[in-house]
Design an enzyme around this catalytic site. Structure first.
Site, PDB file in Angstrom:
ATOM      1  N   ASP A 102     -25.108   1.625   1.620  1.00  0.00           N
ATOM      2  CA  ASP A 102     -26.161   1.945   0.718  1.00  0.00           C
ATOM      3  C   ASP A 102     -26.114   3.671   0.483  1.00  0.00           C
ATOM      4  OD1 ASP A 102     -28.488   1.299  -1.385  1.00  0.00           O
ATOM      5  OD2 ASP A 102     -29.194   2.849   0.000  1.00  0.00           O
ATOM      6  N   ASN A 153     -28.670   6.414   4.754  1.00  0.00           N
ATOM      7  CA  ASN A 153     -29.030   7.803   3.987  1.00  0.00           C
ATOM      8  C   ASN A 153     -30.470   7.970   4.296  1.00  0.00           C
ATOM      9  OD1 ASN A 153     -28.519   9.820   1.680  1.00  0.00           O
ATOM     10  ND2 ASN A 153     -30.457   8.779   1.211  1.00  0.00           N
ATOM     11  N   GLU A 190     -21.067   2.193  -1.628  1.00  0.00           N
ATOM     12  CA  GLU A 190     -21.885   1.988  -3.167  1.00  0.00           C
ATOM     13  C   GLU A 190     -21.918   3.642  -3.569  1.00  0.00           C
ATOM     14  OE1 GLU A 190     -26.425   1.668  -5.153  1.00  0.00           O
ATOM     15  OE2 GLU A 190     -26.015   2.668  -3.321  1.00  0.00           O
ATOM     16  N   ASP A 237     -34.741  11.278   3.863  1.00  0.00           N
ATOM     17  CA  ASP A 237     -33.231  11.127   4.274  1.00  0.00           C
ATOM     18  C   ASP A 237     -33.196  11.621   5.612  1.00  0.00           C
ATOM     19  OD1 ASP A 237     -33.071  11.114   1.420  1.00  0.00           O
ATOM     20  OD2 ASP A 237     -31.056  11.819   1.451  1.00  0.00           O
TER      21      ASP A 237
END
Length: 555
Positions: free
Chosen positions: A243, A149, A287, A213
């Site tokens: 993640d 990410n 996640e 990001d």
């Protein structure tokens, strides 16, 4: 500081009346279908593994600098699984999940500066390759925490991207001429913007300015993500924990624009297909800290890929809350309702990923107030659930949180023995040990039959001794209506049927009768004083003392 972001999430919404389940007795009326979860499709190793999450910095120090490292972890592999199924002194886990081990300026590693270099505190690439080889030799797999990410703001990619509006890597991150003022998507009451100023422009960083990001709309960035995955699979990794999997690609402000977007799902389908092409049995674990219906979407379609064409495992955060609540309150109704909701929402045949706590959570022992009975109950619930169970390092000995309020307190050094350095280090530990180390340690519990560690070992052995318990389907026998002092279900695989009954409370309870076939009950795991199941015309009944569990194969 930054990983505690999840704690601001609002609780899952209550289940609606449309979720089907038994009405009022342990044997549901025929008019209402039972809560039944099919066995995971496919026979890949990860669909029925027990994973062990390790924060390398806190597991074992090999050189006296107070920080855990890969050589230290290698020296402790026999504790986790010695490769000999006949022994009972190892934990018996099937796979290791390493929290970030890539080069990073922080202690936690979620802000990566080099995706192809091991953090110098942890060792070298050769150490990592040796870890994989030694784990594989013992029958364990190794998955890595992969952060796609965002990167660190110190990563050379971002430094180049921020240097000029005409930089070749400008579109590797998300830029705006103005602060668009988007609030974080996990808290409707959050203040502040997810846009951060640098050199007269603003970049998007959903968590904080130090972790900008990556722009996964850019083909070159997506290609780099695939290349990095191939690189580590080639070094011996068996998959990745992903993640912040909900937040990859944004298309506007608010929750709907910054989380769970169609573009994010499309990326995971693409990435998953690439990983399967490189290593067909590699696993991707998502996640996605959100509600059950939203988590269910991250498996993707099961039409062409058994188990889903996005992420093969997704952490079950809502079930984790219910497991701990049941252990704390002595009432399993929330677990029963959650299993019913999973039945109605999850694609048939996908593999669940239950857990109790992880590195972002207050540890299980702290949440349960150190209550030995509640800790035993939590372990029993976790390791008899369907799917691939995840155990957080130290959970098996009841390690508590540290005394501070930061994330480091959730990730304190492992306590191996009663020495000054707790067997973790001969130097000064990077962070203080958690309180309660006199009893919450490996040495004190290893040879104690009634210890929490012995319980984890015994439950994991029971899983491995039964195909039904290890990988089978689950049919709930407990009602979803009213208080449930016991939680009972039957696990099935082919002709094998395994009855599991948990007494969640502090008084003796009798569960049943359960209308199940079988003339005899072979014990796979039972606490002291648990009576053998008794068969009558009404079915099987069993009496259990407080906080006890019994697991039987019905023949």
């Amino acid at each position: 500081m930054l990983r505690s972001r999840h704690l601001r999430l609002v609780p899952c919404l209550a289940l609606t009346a449309c979720i089907a389940g038994p009405s009022s007795t342990d044997n549901p009326p025929a008019a209402r279908p039972p809560v039944e979860l099919a066995a995971p499709a496919g026979d890949e190793w990860y669909r029925h593994a027990v994973f062990y999450e390790i924060f390398v910095r806190s597991f074992q120090d090999s050189n006296g600098d107070g920080k855990g490292d890969l050589p230290g972890l290698i020296s402790r592999l026999d504790y986790l699984n010695d490769g000999d199924p006949s022994t009972t002194t190892d934990l018996g886990v099937d796979a290791l999940w390493l929290m970030p081990v890539f080069d990073s300026p922080s202690y936690h590693g979620y802000d990566v500066v080099d995706y192809e270099r091991i953090h110098p505190d942890y060792g070298t690439m050769e150490d990592f390759e040796r870890l994989c080889a030694e784990a594989h030799r013992r029958g364990m797999r190794v998955i890595l925490d992969l952060v796609l990410n965002h990167s660190s703001s110190q990563h050379p990619w971002f430094v180049e991207s921020a240097a000029s509006r005409t930089s070749a890597k400008r579109d590797w991150y998300v830029w705006s001429d103005t602060d668009l003022g988007w609030r974080p998507p996990w808290d409707v009451f959050a203040k502040g913007s997810t846009w951060h100023e640098r050199n007269g422009a603003y970049y998007y960083g959903v968590f904080w300015g130090g972790m900008p990001d990556l722009n996964l709309k850019t083909p070159a960035v997506r290609e780099e993500a695939r290349r990095i995955a191939s690189f580590w699979l080639g070094k011996g990794a068996d998959g990745f924990r992903l993640d912040a999997a909900r937040y990859l690609i944004e298309n506007g402000p608010g929750v709907s624009g910054q989380a769970d977007t169609a573009e994010t799902h499309a990326f995971w389908k693409e990435f998953s297909a690439h990983v399967r092409s490189v290593k067909p049995d590699a696993v991707l674990v998502g996640e996605n800290w959100t509600t059950t219906p939203a988590i269910a979407t991250y498996y993707g379609s099961t039409a062409q890929v058994p188990g889903g064409d996005e992420l093969q495992l997704n952490f079950n955060f809502p079930l984790a809350d219910e497991l701990l609540k049941a252990a704390r309150s002595g009432d399993g109704n929330g677990v029963a309702l959650k299993l019913a909701e999973m039945r109605s929402r999850y694609p048939a045949g996908v593999a669940d990923a239950p857990f109790l706590t992880n590195h972002d959570s207050v540890r299980t022992a702290t949440q349960l107030g150190g209550n030995a009975g509640a800790l035993a109950t939590a372990a029993s619930l976790l390791l008899t659930m369907q799917g691939s169970a995840f155990v957080y390092y130290g959970e098996e000995v009841g390690m508590a949180n540290g005394t501070t309020n930061n994330d480091e307190a959730k990730r304190t050094p492992m306590v191996w023995d009663a020495s000054a350095g707790a067997g973790f280090t001969r130097g000064t530990p990077w962070f203080s040990f958690a309180p309660g180390r006199e009893s919450a340690q490996v040495a004190a519990q290893s040879d104690a039959p009634g210890s929490l560690l012995s319980r984890y070992r015994g439950l994991i052995r029971a899983r491995h001794a039964s195909e039904a318990l290890d990988r089978g389907g689950l049919r709930l026998l407990t009602s979803t209506e009213g208080r449930a002092p016991t939680l009972a279900f039957v696990r099935t695989w082919g002709a094998e049927r395994v009855l599991v009954v948990h007494n969640l409370g502090d008084a003796v309870e009798t569960a049943g009768p359960f209308a199940l076939e079988g003339e005899s009950a072979e014990v796979l795991f039972a606490d002291p004083s648990v009576g053998s199941p008794v068969r009558s015309d009404g079915g099987w009944s069993v009496t259990l003392p407080a906080r006890a569990t019994g697991i039987w194969r019905l023949r």
